[in-house]
Design an enzyme around this catalytic site. Structure first.
Site, PDB file in Angstrom:
ATOM      1  N   CYS A   1      -2.905  34.360   9.251  1.00  0.00           N
ATOM      2  CA  CYS A   1      -2.692  34.983  10.568  1.00  0.00           C
ATOM      3  C   CYS A   1      -2.479  33.951  11.659  1.00  0.00           C
ATOM      4  O   CYS A   1      -3.282  33.836  12.589  1.00  0.00           O
ATOM      5  CB  CYS A   1      -3.885  35.852  10.925  1.00  0.00           C
ATOM      6  SG  CYS A   1      -4.341  36.927   9.590  1.00  0.00           S
TER       7      CYS A   1
ATOM      8  N   GLU B   1       0.843  -1.208   0.000  1.00  0.00           N
ATOM      9  CA  GLU B   1       0.000   0.000   0.000  1.00  0.00           C
ATOM     10  C   GLU B   1       0.877   1.256   0.000  1.00  0.00           C
ATOM     11  O   GLU B   1       0.780   2.084   0.910  1.00  0.00           O
ATOM     12  CB  GLU B   1      -0.902   0.012   1.244  1.00  0.00           C
ATOM     13  CG  GLU B   1      -1.802  -1.207   1.387  1.00  0.00           C
ATOM     14  CD  GLU B   1      -2.479  -1.292   2.762  1.00  0.00           C
ATOM     15  OE1 GLU B   1      -2.110  -0.522   3.676  1.00  0.00           O
ATOM     16  OE2 GLU B   1      -3.379  -2.131   2.904  1.00  0.00           O
TER      17      GLU B   1
END
Ligand SMILES: *Cc1c(COP(=O)(O)O)cnc(C)c1O
Length: 427
Positions: free
Chosen positions: A351, A277
């Protein structure tokens, strides 16, 4: 090895100038190389074959980079898909990957998702707990089916580049313990709605040391032998993914050949079909994130900030995993005699102080409007992007030779706002 190189003084992806893509699509934008994706898949496949391993299923981990065009590129080579949600199964199917090559993993599959996987006829549902085993059996039986399942085992071995991506210790949420695994496998063999076909593990991500993997695989081999000794059929051992990619701050990951040789050692003499995988090792090095410098902010007392138009919402790995990406100018300036790199803090416009890609990185002289490329950004980049700060979702481009195409466009502001609806009392 990848296909991002300087040609004629500009960074290219295969035959295409990254500057040209940035000018046409705007920044930030992800760019993927077909040749690199194909190379990583075939190098792994060929290394496993050369080591004499039977590996009929290499199921690419969709979560690393789930763009359908990327999935189709790999699916066309014969790759399967390792999925962790109904959405990912649908993406794999949309990319033409047949159900017989789809594995469904995940610690918290809902009943609706399990039903969808059973109806789709996926190759293997990796069951991560005893309650889940019963749910899968009940759902499949109610549909007159027997679902092929593997028991995901937690080998209690830690590995991986960061605590947040280590999955193989017994205090992680993943998989059943070794002591439970044999009993669950035997129980599963007697359930009406499931057919146990194998056992699976996945111990972590960004693994650059083969030793913990080898230890985990040796334990898995022992489990296979014990289950078989009870007279239960077991045809498949799924060894997961986890092999690392070459990031800025990381040791070179082991080569696919070394990985395959280690597995051949761990499995010597065992007749078994292996499944894999891999996510990061296929996709990471096949993609870059392009960003433009908004300005360079030099504090009188010293720090120099390179403010980019890409932010943590576009590339989350530095904020989330303390990861570092190599950052390269797309059109390097000719050395200016003084020519020296200077330290920059590379930041985005969001921010939050977390919106910092790196601090004190030595980079060549850069100014407003210059383009930079975050290297090795093809895995867990666009797939984890968000619209935080109402920054439209970052677009994706796929290159093949001299051709390129936008494979996920940047939404317009109108499209972004149109997804939301006013409640009746505000209309
Ligand atoms: C994330 C994941 C993978 C892929 O991991 P990589 O480090 O990208 O190779 C494979 N299997 C499972 C179950 C996963 O959760």
């Amino acid at each position: 090895m990848n296909h991002f190189e300087l040609r004629g003084g500009e960074l290219h992806c295969e035959g295409v100038s990254l500057r040209a893509i940035a000018e046409a699509v705007g920044t930030p934008v992800y760019v993927y190389s077909t040749a690199t994706l194909e190379r990583h898949y075939t190098v792994l496949r060929d290394a496993l074959a050369a080591a004499g391993l039977k590996a009929p299923l290499i199921a690419y981990a969709v979560k690393a980079n789930s763009n359908v065009a990327v999935l189709r590129t790999l699916g066309d080579l014969g790759a399967g898909a390792d999925t962790v949600s109904e959405g990912e199964i649908r993406r794999a199917l949309a990319a033409g990957i047949p159900p017989q090559r789809i594995v469904f993993s995940g610690v918290g599959k809902t009943e609706a998702e399990i039903a969808f996987a059973v109806d789709t006829g996926v190759a293997e549902i990796n069951v991560e707990s005893e309650p889940e085993l019963h749910v899968v059996s009940r759902i499949a039986h109610a549909r007159g089916k027997r679902a092929d399942i593997a028991i995901r085992v937690n080998p209690d071995i830690a590995a991986g580049g960061h605590a947040k991506i280590s999955t193989g210790k017994s205090d992680n949420k993943f998989g059943v313990s070794f002591s439970e695994a044999e009993r669950l496998y035997a129980n599963a063999a007697n359930m009406a709605g499931v057919r146990p076909v194998g056992v699976a593990c996945h111990i972590g991500s960004q693994i650059v040391d083969l030793a913990p993997m080898e230890a985990a695989f040796a334990k898995m081999r022992g489990l296979v032998e014990r289950i078989r000794a009870e007279g239960l059929p077991l045809q498949r051992l799924d060894l997961g993914g986890g092999l690392g990619a070459p990031y800025f701050d990381q040791p070179e990951p082991p080569s696919p050949a070394d990985y395959a040789a280690m597995i051949a050692r761990a499995m010597a003499g065992l007749d078994i079909e292996l499944a894999f995988e891999p996510g990061r090792m296929i996709a990471a090095n096949a993609g870059v994130l392009l960003a433009r410098v908004i300005h360079v902010h030099q504090r009188p007392e010293g720090r120099r900030f390179l403010v980019l138009d890409a932010a943590m919402n576009d590339l989350m790995r530095p904020a989330m995993y303390d990861a570092f990406h190599d950052i390269r100018p797309v059109v390097p300036r000719p050395a200016d005699g003084a020519g020296s790199d200077k330290p920059y803090d590379v930041v985005g416009p969001i921010c939050e102080t977390g919106d910092t890609f790196t601090r004190d990185r030595a980079l060549p002289p850069l100014g407003p409007g210059d383009l930079v490329a975050f290297m090795t950004a093809g895995a867990y980049g666009a797939a984890m992007a968000s619209e935080y700060n109402s920054r439209p979702l970052v677009p994706e481009v796929l290159v093949k030779g001299d051709r390129w195409a936008v494979v996920r466009p940047r939404p317009t502001y109108e499209e972004m706002l149109a997804r939301e609806a006013a409640p009746p009392w505000q209309q």
